[in-house]
Design a protein around this motif. Structure first.
Motif, PDB file in Angstrom:
ATOM      1  N   PRO A 158      77.609 -29.834   6.767  1.00 34.70           N
ATOM      2  CA  PRO A 158      76.420 -30.560   7.161  1.00 34.70           C
ATOM      3  C   PRO A 158      76.402 -32.166   7.109  1.00 34.70           C
ATOM      4  N   ASP A 159      77.507 -32.672   6.147  1.00 36.13           N
ATOM      5  CA  ASP A 159      77.253 -33.973   5.809  1.00 36.13           C
ATOM      6  C   ASP A 159      78.183 -34.814   7.084  1.00 36.13           C
ATOM      7  N   LYS A 160      78.921 -34.079   7.937  1.00 35.44           N
ATOM      8  CA  LYS A 160      79.703 -34.717   8.959  1.00 35.44           C
ATOM      9  C   LYS A 160      79.340 -34.309  10.277  1.00 35.44           C
ATOM     10  N   PRO A 161      78.157 -34.937  10.795  1.00 39.94           N
ATOM     11  CA  PRO A 161      77.447 -34.355  12.248  1.00 39.94           C
ATOM     12  C   PRO A 161      78.511 -34.202  13.396  1.00 39.94           C
ATOM     13  N   GLU A 162      79.802 -35.008  13.482  1.00 40.20           N
ATOM     14  CA  GLU A 162      80.654 -34.579  14.205  1.00 40.20           C
ATOM     15  C   GLU A 162      81.293 -33.361  14.319  1.00 40.20           C
ATOM     16  N   LYS A 163      81.228 -32.663  13.060  1.00 43.50           N
ATOM     17  CA  LYS A 163      81.903 -31.288  12.976  1.00 43.50           C
ATOM     18  C   LYS A 163      80.965 -30.208  12.611  1.00 43.50           C
ATOM     19  N   THR A 164      79.734 -30.705  12.376  1.00 44.10           N
ATOM     20  CA  THR A 164      78.660 -29.743  12.158  1.00 44.10           C
ATOM     21  C   THR A 164      78.459 -28.536  13.037  1.00 44.10           C
ATOM     22  N   PHE A 165      78.500 -27.369  12.643  1.00 40.93           N
ATOM     23  CA  PHE A 165      78.037 -26.112  13.193  1.00 40.93           C
ATOM     24  C   PHE A 165      77.263 -25.140  12.362  1.00 40.93           C
ATOM     25  N   THR A 166      76.704 -24.142  12.851  1.00 34.88           N
ATOM     26  CA  THR A 166      75.813 -23.204  11.968  1.00 34.88           C
ATOM     27  C   THR A 166      76.054 -21.901  12.649  1.00 34.88           C
ATOM     28  N   ILE A 167      76.477 -20.990  11.649  1.00 33.97           N
ATOM     29  CA  ILE A 167      76.681 -19.516  11.591  1.00 33.97           C
ATOM     30  C   ILE A 167      75.264 -18.779  11.835  1.00 33.97           C
ATOM     31  N   LEU A 168      74.826 -18.332  12.908  1.00 28.28           N
ATOM     32  CA  LEU A 168      73.745 -17.245  12.735  1.00 28.28           C
ATOM     33  C   LEU A 168      74.287 -15.847  12.835  1.00 28.28           C
ATOM     34  N   ASN A 169      74.040 -15.257  11.610  1.00 26.44           N
ATOM     35  CA  ASN A 169      74.568 -13.821  11.261  1.00 26.44           C
ATOM     36  C   ASN A 169      73.317 -12.710  11.329  1.00 26.44           C
ATOM     37  N   VAL A 170      73.269 -12.039  12.435  1.00 30.69           N
ATOM     38  CA  VAL A 170      72.241 -11.184  12.862  1.00 30.69           C
ATOM     39  C   VAL A 170      72.290  -9.679  12.868  1.00 30.69           C
ATOM     40  N   TYR A 171      71.539  -9.206  12.018  1.00 28.33           N
ATOM     41  CA  TYR A 171      71.358  -7.397  12.465  1.00 28.33           C
ATOM     42  C   TYR A 171      69.964  -7.212  13.018  1.00 28.33           C
ATOM     43  N   ASP A 172      69.614  -6.651  13.927  1.00 29.55           N
ATOM     44  CA  ASP A 172      68.600  -6.230  14.636  1.00 29.55           C
ATOM     45  C   ASP A 172      68.369  -4.773  14.678  1.00 29.55           C
ATOM     46  N   SER A 173      67.677  -4.035  13.791  1.00 29.42           N
ATOM     47  CA  SER A 173      67.577  -2.892  13.888  1.00 29.42           C
ATOM     48  C   SER A 173      67.157  -2.167  15.125  1.00 29.42           C
ATOM     49  N   PRO A 174      67.834  -0.874  15.468  1.00 30.97           N
ATOM     50  CA  PRO A 174      67.331  -0.362  16.527  1.00 30.97           C
ATOM     51  C   PRO A 174      65.716  -0.168  16.660  1.00 30.97           C
ATOM     52  N   GLU A 175      65.201  -0.159  17.861  1.00 29.94           N
ATOM     53  CA  GLU A 175      63.827  -0.199  18.095  1.00 29.94           C
ATOM     54  C   GLU A 175      63.122   1.113  17.405  1.00 29.94           C
ATOM     55  N   GLN A 176      63.663   2.360  17.725  1.00 33.18           N
ATOM     56  CA  GLN A 176      63.205   3.625  17.205  1.00 33.18           C
ATOM     57  C   GLN A 176      63.568   4.049  15.794  1.00 33.18           C
ATOM     58  N   ALA A 184      59.464   0.907  12.869  1.00 26.65           N
ATOM     59  CA  ALA A 184      58.274   1.666  12.615  1.00 26.65           C
ATOM     60  C   ALA A 184      57.460   1.302  11.352  1.00 26.65           C
ATOM     61  N   LYS A 185      58.074   0.920  10.570  1.00 33.70           N
ATOM     62  CA  LYS A 185      57.267   0.477   9.354  1.00 33.70           C
ATOM     63  C   LYS A 185      56.656  -0.796   9.375  1.00 33.70           C
ATOM     64  N   ARG A 186      57.761  -1.810  10.127  1.00 30.04           N
ATOM     65  CA  ARG A 186      57.313  -2.969  10.477  1.00 30.04           C
ATOM     66  C   ARG A 186      56.148  -3.133  11.316  1.00 30.04           C
ATOM     67  N   ARG A 187      56.264  -2.212  12.308  1.00 35.17           N
ATOM     68  CA  ARG A 187      54.985  -2.311  13.237  1.00 35.17           C
ATOM     69  C   ARG A 187      53.724  -1.902  12.823  1.00 35.17           C
ATOM     70  N   ALA A 188      53.786  -0.944  11.835  1.00 34.93           N
ATOM     71  CA  ALA A 188      52.699  -0.374  10.970  1.00 34.93           C
ATOM     72  C   ALA A 188      52.206  -1.353  10.313  1.00 34.93           C
ATOM     73  N   ARG A 189      53.047  -2.061   9.266  1.00 36.37           N
ATOM     74  CA  ARG A 189      52.371  -3.034   8.424  1.00 36.37           C
ATOM     75  C   ARG A 189      52.161  -4.147   8.909  1.00 36.37           C
ATOM     76  N   GLN A 190      53.037  -4.705   9.950  1.00 37.32           N
ATOM     77  CA  GLN A 190      52.973  -6.071  10.266  1.00 37.32           C
ATOM     78  C   GLN A 190      52.902  -6.936   9.030  1.00 37.32           C
ATOM     79  N   SER A 191      53.915  -7.096   8.121  1.00 38.76           N
ATOM     80  CA  SER A 191      53.862  -7.553   6.937  1.00 38.76           C
ATOM     81  C   SER A 191      53.648  -9.200   6.993  1.00 38.76           C
ATOM     82  N   GLU A 192      53.360  -9.796   6.053  1.00 41.87           N
ATOM     83  CA  GLU A 192      53.142 -11.419   5.811  1.00 41.87           C
ATOM     84  C   GLU A 192      54.592 -12.025   6.059  1.00 41.87           C
TER      85      GLU A 192
END
Length: 292
Positions: free
Chosen positions: A100-118, A123-131
């Motif tokens: 992060p201190d070397k702009p010419e070399k900076t890159f970010t890793i986004l590590n993602v796990y998106d659960s199946p819709e079913q 389902a719990k998130r849709r029902a609760r729509q948490s804060e």
């Protein structure tokens, strides 16, 4: 679960969907450990618990309200001083900025796990729509995070998105710098084709393509040397599909040497993938990124 490692001048990101053990000292986990030791950075998805590996600093993110999911990014201690973890505020993805201190070399890793819709978690998130998520999907959370952080540098997004995009890809060459503004992301639905063994395009796949276009990310699966046919990444009793992706921003896309989908392992029904990046010109380092 996803994994990435970094060797001298290279970065590896392999990916698993099961953990053989909480720690990797068991002889039964030798093959798993060998893959983790391919390089100096690893990313894991669907860990379901905290994960640790000797000589690596492991950044874990687990869901507080669910036994499913969980992600981990491990960075070898010889490189961990160059890593800056970012608190994303969300439990479905991690962000780690390198150099992060070397702009010419900076890159970010986004590590993602998106659960199946079913899944019960969705389902719990849709029902609760948490804060926490305010009713947003994982992709919407990623987009909000990207729009609020202008210092991420180049981006490598990888993980299990549980989205099927057929043979479609984003056309980053047609998105001009004048149109793109991270503070006001816009949708660019035009795409170019890539090869894919999976011909299915589902609703989540269309949303993923839209998100990738907004963030100027290009899918490597099926569009890169080493995976010219777009191999299946998930093989189970339901069939085979491509749901695990690696995507990069334009400057990194120009430095991709190859992307491979490797053979199945004993620990997951998702196949590992391996992406090689040449970052030596103009940057004084290169990256190798495998996914499992």
């Amino acid at each position: 679960m996803g994994l990435s490692t970094v060797a001298p001048r290279r970065i590896h990101l392999p990916r698993f969907n099961k953990l053989p053990n909480q720690s990797c000292d068991s002889k039964n986990s030798k093959n798993f450990v060998d893959i983790l030791h391919l390089a100096k950075i690893f990313c894991l998805q669907e860990t379901k618990q905290e994960f640790f590996l000797p000589n690596y600093e492991c950044f874990n993110s687990n869901r507080s309200d669910s036994r499913s999911g969980g992600t981990c990014v491990g960075i070898h201690r010889s490189m961990s001083k160059h890593a800056k973890p970012i608190n994303t505020g969300y439990s479905d993805f991690q962000a780690i900025t390198m150099f992060p201190d070397k702009p010419e070399k900076t890159f970010t890793i986004l590590n993602v796990y998106d659960s199946p819709e079913q899944s019960s978690y969705k389902a719990k998130r849709r029902a609760r729509q948490s804060e926490e998520d305010d009713g947003m999907s994982t992709l919407e959370q990623l987009l909000a995070f990207r729009a609020s952080h202008s210092d991420l540098g180049e981006i490598i997004l990888l993980g299990d998105l549980n989205a099927r995009t057929g043979n479609r890809n984003t056309n980053i060459d047609e998105i001009s710098e004048e149109l793109y503004d991270v503070d006001k992301p816009q949708s660019f639905p035009d795409n170019v084709n890539r090869n894919s063994s999976d011909s299915t395009v589902n609703a989540r796949g269309l949303k993923l393509l839209d998100f990738l276009s907004c963030c100027k990310l290009h899918i490597l699966n099926g569009s890169t040397l080493g995976d010219i046919f777009g191999e299946f990444t998930s093989i189970n009793y339901n069939g085979a599909s491509v749901v695990d992706y690696a995507a990069v921003t334009p400057n990194l896309n120009n430095k991709v040497l190859s992307f491979e989908v490797l053979d199945l392992t004993l620990y997951s029904d998702h196949r590992p993938t391996l992406c090689k990046l040449n970052l030596e010109n103009p940057s004084p380092y290169s990256a190798l990124i495998p996914l499992l």
